[in-house]
Motif scaffolding. Structure first.
Motif, PDB file in Angstrom:
ATOM      1  N   ARG A 172       3.113 -10.214  10.077  1.00  0.00           N
ATOM      2  CA  ARG A 172       2.003 -10.337   9.133  1.00  0.00           C
ATOM      3  C   ARG A 172       1.835  -9.025   8.357  1.00  0.00           C
ATOM      4  N   MET A 217       4.438  -8.984   5.716  1.00  0.00           N
ATOM      5  CA  MET A 217       4.078  -9.880   4.616  1.00  0.00           C
ATOM      6  C   MET A 217       2.971  -9.277   3.755  1.00  0.00           C
ATOM      7  N   LEU A 218       2.006  -8.603   4.375  1.00  0.00           N
ATOM      8  CA  LEU A 218       0.935  -7.961   3.609  1.00  0.00           C
ATOM      9  C   LEU A 218       1.490  -6.850   2.727  1.00  0.00           C
ATOM     10  N   ILE A 251       4.525  -6.694   1.476  1.00  0.00           N
ATOM     11  CA  ILE A 251       5.253  -7.351   0.386  1.00  0.00           C
ATOM     12  C   ILE A 251       4.277  -7.928  -0.635  1.00  0.00           C
ATOM     13  N   GLN A 252       3.212  -8.593  -0.155  1.00  0.00           N
ATOM     14  CA  GLN A 252       2.226  -9.162  -1.071  1.00  0.00           C
ATOM     15  C   GLN A 252       1.524  -8.079  -1.870  1.00  0.00           C
ATOM     16  N   LEU A 279       3.973  -6.764  -4.501  1.00  0.00           N
ATOM     17  CA  LEU A 279       4.180  -7.755  -5.547  1.00  0.00           C
ATOM     18  C   LEU A 279       2.948  -7.866  -6.440  1.00  0.00           C
ATOM     19  N   GLY A 280       1.767  -7.891  -5.831  1.00  0.00           N
ATOM     20  CA  GLY A 280       0.529  -7.960  -6.609  1.00  0.00           C
ATOM     21  C   GLY A 280       0.372  -6.755  -7.520  1.00  0.00           C
TER      22      GLY A 280
END
Length: 160
Positions: free
Chosen positions: A15, A18-19, A21-22, A25-26
């Protein structure tokens, strides 16, 4: 350590990844959107300013030096825009996501060090459990460290 704890730490670590990466990306999407809009308006404004300056400076500088001077001014403005884009940095959400990822990795490593994970699963098999943990802990530490280093390195096309 039991399998539930290991599973929980692995899920938390994933997780965290993923955070990260998010968040990256954001940030990249916001940055690209703002840069695109700014460049659109700046380009339109620059055309009109250049036309006005050309008309104003032509009688004073002549037909050769007026475009040369305006071209140099435009190059300076482009360099300033590139410097501004290079100075932008990601926000606090990326730091938080990386901290969660780091904490999950440290907790996972501590759990592996505390309990012989594979020794209980293998049923002994003639191999000492402490020796198995001695091999597992450095291997997991290397994998986690390599993942952390790979995430911290900027991409080849990333300017910031």
């Amino acid at each position: 350590m039991n399998m539930t704890g290991l599973s929980r730490h692995l899920r938390l670590m994933m997780r965290g990844e993923m955070l990260v990466i998010q968040a990256k990306l954001g940030f990249a999407m916001r940055r690209i959107s703002i840069l695109t809009l700014a460049l659109l308006f700046a380009g339109l404004a620059l055309v009109f300013v250049n036309m006005a300056l050309f008309a104003w400076l032509s009688p004073m500088w002549g037909p050769v030096w007026t475009p040369a001077g305006l071209g140099l001014l435009n190059l300076f403005l482009a360099a300033a825009a590139l410097v501004l884009a290079a100075v932008l940095r990601p926000g606090p959400e990326l730091a938080l996501a990386e901290e969660i990822r780091s904490m999950a990795g440290e907790a996972l490593e501590a759990d592996i060090r505390a309990t012989p994970l594979l020794g209980a699963l293998s049923g002994g098999g003639g191999m000492d459990r402490s020796a198995l943990v001695g091999l597992l802990v450095p291997a997991m530490g290397s994998i986690i460290g390599a993942l952390g280093k790979r995430r911290k390195q900027p991409a080849k096309g990333d300017a910031g």
